[in-house]
Design a protein around this motif. Structure first.
Motif, PDB file in Angstrom:
ATOM      1  N   LEU A  22       0.897  -1.180   0.088  1.00 39.58           N
ATOM      2  CA  LEU A  22      -0.076   0.004   0.054  1.00 39.58           C
ATOM      3  C   LEU A  22       0.859   1.189  -0.001  1.00 39.58           C
ATOM      4  O   LEU A  22       1.611   1.485   0.844  1.00 39.58           O
ATOM      5  N   LEU A  23       0.988   1.795  -1.124  1.00 41.97           N
ATOM      6  CA  LEU A  23       1.666   3.185  -1.080  1.00 41.97           C
ATOM      7  C   LEU A  23       0.607   4.578  -1.214  1.00 41.97           C
ATOM      8  O   LEU A  23      -0.193   4.506  -1.893  1.00 41.97           O
ATOM      9  N   VAL A  24       1.088   5.298  -0.289  1.00 42.09           N
ATOM     10  CA  VAL A  24       0.365   6.629  -0.052  1.00 42.09           C
ATOM     11  C   VAL A  24       1.058   7.861  -0.419  1.00 42.09           C
ATOM     12  O   VAL A  24       2.210   8.019   0.217  1.00 42.09           O
ATOM     13  N   LEU A  25       0.558   8.626  -1.449  1.00 40.61           N
ATOM     14  CA  LEU A  25       1.363   9.598  -1.992  1.00 40.61           C
ATOM     15  C   LEU A  25       0.387  10.928  -1.321  1.00 40.61           C
ATOM     16  O   LEU A  25      -0.621  11.168  -1.767  1.00 40.61           O
ATOM     17  N   THR A  26       1.189  11.853  -0.720  1.00 42.28           N
ATOM     18  CA  THR A  26       0.302  12.867  -0.247  1.00 42.28           C
ATOM     19  C   THR A  26       1.134  14.065  -0.271  1.00 42.28           C
ATOM     20  O   THR A  26       2.357  14.228  -0.474  1.00 42.28           O
ATOM     21  N   GLY A  27       0.599  15.377   0.162  1.00 42.87           N
ATOM     22  CA  GLY A  27       1.295  16.625   0.000  1.00 42.87           C
ATOM     23  C   GLY A  27       0.359  17.638  -0.702  1.00 42.87           C
ATOM     24  O   GLY A  27      -0.663  17.353  -1.208  1.00 42.87           O
ATOM     25  N   PRO A  28       0.878  18.975  -0.718  1.00 36.62           N
ATOM     26  CA  PRO A  28       0.223  19.896  -1.093  1.00 36.62           C
ATOM     27  C   PRO A  28      -0.104  19.767  -2.619  1.00 36.62           C
ATOM     28  O   PRO A  28       0.315  18.838  -3.518  1.00 36.62           O
ATOM     29  N   ASN A  29      -1.125  20.363  -3.403  1.00 35.31           N
ATOM     30  CA  ASN A  29      -1.387  20.410  -4.887  1.00 35.31           C
ATOM     31  C   ASN A  29       0.109  21.041  -5.479  1.00 35.31           C
ATOM     32  O   ASN A  29       0.743  21.675  -5.077  1.00 35.31           O
ATOM     33  N   ASN A  30      -0.101  20.387  -6.827  1.00 34.59           N
ATOM     34  CA  ASN A  30       1.055  20.879  -7.901  1.00 34.59           C
ATOM     35  C   ASN A  30       2.172  20.475  -7.325  1.00 34.59           C
ATOM     36  O   ASN A  30       3.314  21.383  -7.410  1.00 34.59           O
ATOM     37  N   THR A  31       2.463  19.426  -6.650  1.00 35.16           N
ATOM     38  CA  THR A  31       3.633  18.855  -6.132  1.00 35.16           C
ATOM     39  C   THR A  31       4.303  17.691  -6.890  1.00 35.16           C
ATOM     40  O   THR A  31       5.382  17.146  -6.669  1.00 35.16           O
ATOM     41  N   GLY A  32       3.531  17.271  -7.764  1.00 37.31           N
ATOM     42  CA  GLY A  32       4.099  16.083  -8.410  1.00 37.31           C
ATOM     43  C   GLY A  32       3.731  14.639  -8.397  1.00 37.31           C
ATOM     44  O   GLY A  32       4.065  13.617  -8.775  1.00 37.31           O
ATOM     45  N   THR A  34       0.638  13.253  -9.127  1.00 43.01           N
ATOM     46  CA  THR A  34       0.215  12.609 -10.396  1.00 43.01           C
ATOM     47  C   THR A  34       1.190  12.376 -11.441  1.00 43.01           C
ATOM     48  O   THR A  34       1.204  11.145 -12.012  1.00 43.01           O
ATOM     49  N   TYR A  35       2.119  13.144 -11.596  1.00 46.23           N
ATOM     50  CA  TYR A  35       3.270  12.919 -12.455  1.00 46.23           C
ATOM     51  C   TYR A  35       3.837  11.613 -11.814  1.00 46.23           C
ATOM     52  O   TYR A  35       4.191  10.854 -12.685  1.00 46.23           O
ATOM     53  N   PHE A  36       4.137  11.451 -10.866  1.00 40.58           N
ATOM     54  CA  PHE A  36       4.794  10.079 -10.330  1.00 40.58           C
ATOM     55  C   PHE A  36       3.867   8.989 -10.502  1.00 40.58           C
ATOM     56  O   PHE A  36       4.316   7.944 -11.082  1.00 40.58           O
ATOM     57  N   ALA A  37       2.791   9.028 -10.150  1.00 40.97           N
ATOM     58  CA  ALA A  37       1.783   7.899 -10.253  1.00 40.97           C
ATOM     59  C   ALA A  37       1.630   7.542 -11.607  1.00 40.97           C
ATOM     60  O   ALA A  37       1.606   6.366 -12.052  1.00 40.97           O
ATOM     61  N   TRP A  38       1.359   8.322 -12.722  1.00 34.55           N
ATOM     62  CA  TRP A  38       1.264   7.918 -14.093  1.00 34.55           C
ATOM     63  C   TRP A  38       2.575   7.452 -14.583  1.00 34.55           C
ATOM     64  O   TRP A  38       2.723   6.724 -15.476  1.00 34.55           O
ATOM     65  N   SER A  39       3.583   7.812 -14.225  1.00 32.87           N
ATOM     66  CA  SER A  39       5.060   7.270 -14.363  1.00 32.87           C
ATOM     67  C   SER A  39       4.964   5.794 -14.091  1.00 32.87           C
ATOM     68  O   SER A  39       5.632   5.074 -15.101  1.00 32.87           O
ATOM     69  N   VAL A  40       4.561   5.599 -12.808  1.00 32.13           N
ATOM     70  CA  VAL A  40       4.380   4.023 -12.439  1.00 32.13           C
ATOM     71  C   VAL A  40       3.447   3.191 -13.534  1.00 32.13           C
ATOM     72  O   VAL A  40       4.034   2.285 -13.999  1.00 32.13           O
ATOM     73  N   TYR A  41       2.639   3.894 -13.988  1.00 33.74           N
ATOM     74  CA  TYR A  41       1.614   3.115 -14.871  1.00 33.74           C
ATOM     75  C   TYR A  41       2.474   3.062 -16.139  1.00 33.74           C
ATOM     76  O   TYR A  41       2.365   1.887 -16.637  1.00 33.74           O
ATOM     77  N   LEU A 343      -3.467  -1.213  -8.603  1.00 32.71           N
ATOM     78  CA  LEU A 343      -4.599  -0.338  -8.605  1.00 32.71           C
ATOM     79  C   LEU A 343      -3.962   1.128  -8.301  1.00 32.71           C
ATOM     80  O   LEU A 343      -3.396   1.239  -7.152  1.00 32.71           O
ATOM     81  N   ILE A 344      -4.076   2.124  -9.178  1.00 27.50           N
ATOM     82  CA  ILE A 344      -3.551   3.486  -9.179  1.00 27.50           C
ATOM     83  C   ILE A 344      -4.628   4.234  -8.908  1.00 27.50           C
ATOM     84  O   ILE A 344      -5.495   4.480  -9.871  1.00 27.50           O
ATOM     85  N   PHE A 372      -3.643  -7.635  -3.957  1.00 27.81           N
ATOM     86  CA  PHE A 372      -3.368  -6.409  -4.863  1.00 27.81           C
ATOM     87  C   PHE A 372      -2.420  -5.251  -4.231  1.00 27.81           C
ATOM     88  O   PHE A 372      -2.272  -5.342  -3.076  1.00 27.81           O
ATOM     89  N   LYS A 373      -1.816  -4.726  -5.210  1.00 32.88           N
ATOM     90  CA  LYS A 373      -1.105  -3.531  -4.652  1.00 32.88           C
ATOM     91  C   LYS A 373      -1.818  -2.325  -4.950  1.00 32.88           C
ATOM     92  O   LYS A 373      -2.573  -2.184  -5.909  1.00 32.88           O
ATOM     93  N   VAL A 374      -1.985  -1.421  -4.033  1.00 31.52           N
ATOM     94  CA  VAL A 374      -2.791  -0.045  -4.172  1.00 31.52           C
ATOM     95  C   VAL A 374      -1.732   1.209  -3.875  1.00 31.52           C
ATOM     96  O   VAL A 374      -0.960   1.099  -3.074  1.00 31.52           O
ATOM     97  N   MET A 375      -1.816   2.033  -4.893  1.00 30.02           N
ATOM     98  CA  MET A 375      -1.172   3.317  -4.903  1.00 30.02           C
ATOM     99  C   MET A 375      -2.053   4.319  -4.848  1.00 30.02           C
ATOM    100  O   MET A 375      -2.901   4.401  -5.980  1.00 30.02           O
ATOM    101  N   MET A 376      -2.296   4.992  -4.083  1.00 28.07           N
ATOM    102  CA  MET A 376      -3.414   6.296  -3.841  1.00 28.07           C
ATOM    103  C   MET A 376      -2.839   7.503  -3.506  1.00 28.07           C
ATOM    104  O   MET A 376      -1.786   7.665  -2.780  1.00 28.07           O
ATOM    105  N   SER A 377      -3.076   8.686  -4.108  1.00 29.45           N
ATOM    106  CA  SER A 377      -2.672  10.100  -3.751  1.00 29.45           C
ATOM    107  C   SER A 377      -3.886  10.709  -3.167  1.00 29.45           C
ATOM    108  O   SER A 377      -4.963  10.253  -3.461  1.00 29.45           O
TER     109      SER A 377
END
Length: 465
Positions: A22-32, A34-41, A343-344, A372-377
């Motif tokens: 289970l991977l949790v990506l968090t932080g302020p807006n516009n910090t990347g 989605t860029y990172f998650a889409w890169s994993v895809y 799952l992203i 399953f593996k789950v990556m969520m922002s």
């Protein structure tokens, strides 16, 4: 396995340990995030190549112990280079946007390579071969013996038929009949490649644009068909150059994750014929969160039947925002989910009331416990706190079992802290956040909660006391 990106969108450098379930990506807006998650895809759409060359190196050292670490590193480097060349397509952006971008893959701890080295029964099924102990019998006259040696080493032995009809040990590469030498490198390469499970697992992505995809997928497909017809007509009337100009002027490009979502949305009538063994997770979302049933019409469009309105089937654009947000996830669990997939999910809290944010966190944790593996922002304090509850109860003991029952937590959604990875995206990088038996804290969210509470207390103190 660690995945690192540099100079990608707002990210100067970000590295994430993809081995966590289970991977949790968090932080302020516009910090990347989605860029990172889409890169994993995109990475998972770039399968490893060149395994035959690695197979030759393995076989060249037959009979001796072989260190797999550098060979594994070669595989990962090949994948990273290939995906780096695909960044433009993955993000549907101009090539110059990625001039300085860099992709890197590496494995720090290679002990698991020995622990999981050469699953012989599985490999035998793939090759239609027979297994005897640590040996795969490829033909009547040739076998390959594979032995694990910790850490991350292997002894490879080629066994051939001796003059007396028995198998002789360690005949070496020169003893392999010439007609089989051409095929064995590919076999050996596939044996190593079979360990690269990260690149063979399925991946489904649920972007923040999923609501628009659910509503407009059919219209977008119709526009594409109209464009194709126009291009074909122009090609006949004025030539290929004019037709190509039409494509450049009018054809919209979509990043790979959006393409994925559109393809699923436009093929639902066909995909709905399948039934997943994880369909109960879809039913749980429907009963606990949506209050109705998501179905696919005969025309391949999502519909929703509310429990309180028997016999009514609403088109997806007429439903509540919570239904629009989760309908594609319901469809996935009911018809597509196979397990052992990634799952992203971008912001699973979209349009969900706080109680439903907690419930979706439980469903996703339950999926993790099924393989399953789950990556969520996420920006949701409610999802983070609920994950912390599941982590606090995730270490089995008499006390945690009792508390889970008293608080109404299904044991199937509890998760051990070692399986969770959390990263704070901020200031161009991704910083790992410690996860322990009490869960994890996201400072940017906690700080804002403190500020809000402080303002509330002051207002009450000065205005109402």
């Amino acid at each position: 396995m660690r995945f690192r990106v540099e100079n990608l969108g707002p990210l100067r450098a970000a590295e994430v340990d993809l081995s966590k379930d289970l991977l949790v990506l968090t932080g302020p807006n516009n910090t990347g995030k989605t860029y990172f998650a889409w890169s994993v895809y995109g990475l998972l759409r770039t399968p490893p190549k060149g395994l035959e060359g690695i197979g030759k190196k393995l076989l060249a050292a037959a009979g001796a112990e072989v260190d797999l670490t550098p060979l594994w590193g070669e595989c990962l480097s090949d994948v990273a280079r290939a995906f780096q060349g695909n960044l433009r397509s993955c993000f549907a952006a101009p090539a110059h946007s990625f001039d300085r971008a860099k992709i890197d893959l590496r494995v720090d701890d290679t002990a698991w390579l020995s622990e999981r080295l050469f699953p012989l029964e599985e490999i035998a099924r793939k090759f239609g071969a027979k297994v005897s102990g640590p040996t795969i019998r490829l033909t009547d006259d040739l076998s390959v013996s594979l032995l694990a040696r910790p850490p991350a080493r292997a002894a490879i032995r080629i066994l051939g038929r001796a003059a007396d009809g028995s198998h002789s040990n360690d005949i070496g590469w020169d003893g392999v009949p010439s007609e089989l030498q051409a095929s064995l490198p590919a076999v050996a390469g596939r044996l190593l490649g079979s360990q690269m499970t990260w690149f063979t697992m399925g991946c489904d992505v649920f972007p923040a644009e999923r609501i628009a995809v659910n509503i407009f997928a059919k219209e977008l497909a119709l526009k594409r068909m109209e464009l194709v017809n126009e291009v074909l007509e122009e090609s006949d009337d004025r030539g290929a150059a004019d037709a190509f100009g039409t494509v450049l002027r009018r054809a919209g490009r979509y990043p790979w994750p959006i393409q994925h979502s559109l393809l699923v949305a436009n093929d639902m009538a066909n995909l709905a014929k399948k039934e997943s063994k994880h369909a109960d997770l879809a039913s749980e979302i429907e009963s606990a969160i949506l209050g109705g049933v998501v179905r696919v019409s005969e025309h391949g469009e999502l519909t929703f039947a509310p429990h309180q309105a028997s016999g009514q089937h609403l088109a997806i654009h007429l439903t509540a925002s919570v239904v629009k947000s989760l309908a594609s996830l319901v469809f996935y669990f009911r018809h597509l989910a196979r397990g052992s997939e990634l799952l992203i999910i971008d912001e699973p809290e979209l349009n969900l009331h706080p109680d439903n944010q907690r419930k979706i966190a439980r469903v996703l944790a339950k999926a993790v416990n099924r393989g399953f593996k789950v990556m969520m922002s996420t920006h949701s304090d409610y999802i983070i706190r609920e994950l912390n509850h599941l982590i606090m109860l995730g270490t089995p003991s008499e006390k945690t079992h009792r508390l889970a029952e008293e608080l109404g937590y299904d044991s199937a959604c509890l998760i051990h802290p070692e399986r969770v990875g959390v990263y704070l995206f901020q200031d161009g990088t991704a910083r790992p956040i410690e996860v322990n038996e009490t869960g994890f804290d996201v400072k940017t969210i906690e700080d804002e909660i403190v500020k809000v509470n402080s303002v509330t207390q002051r207002l009450f103190a000065e205005l109402f006391e």
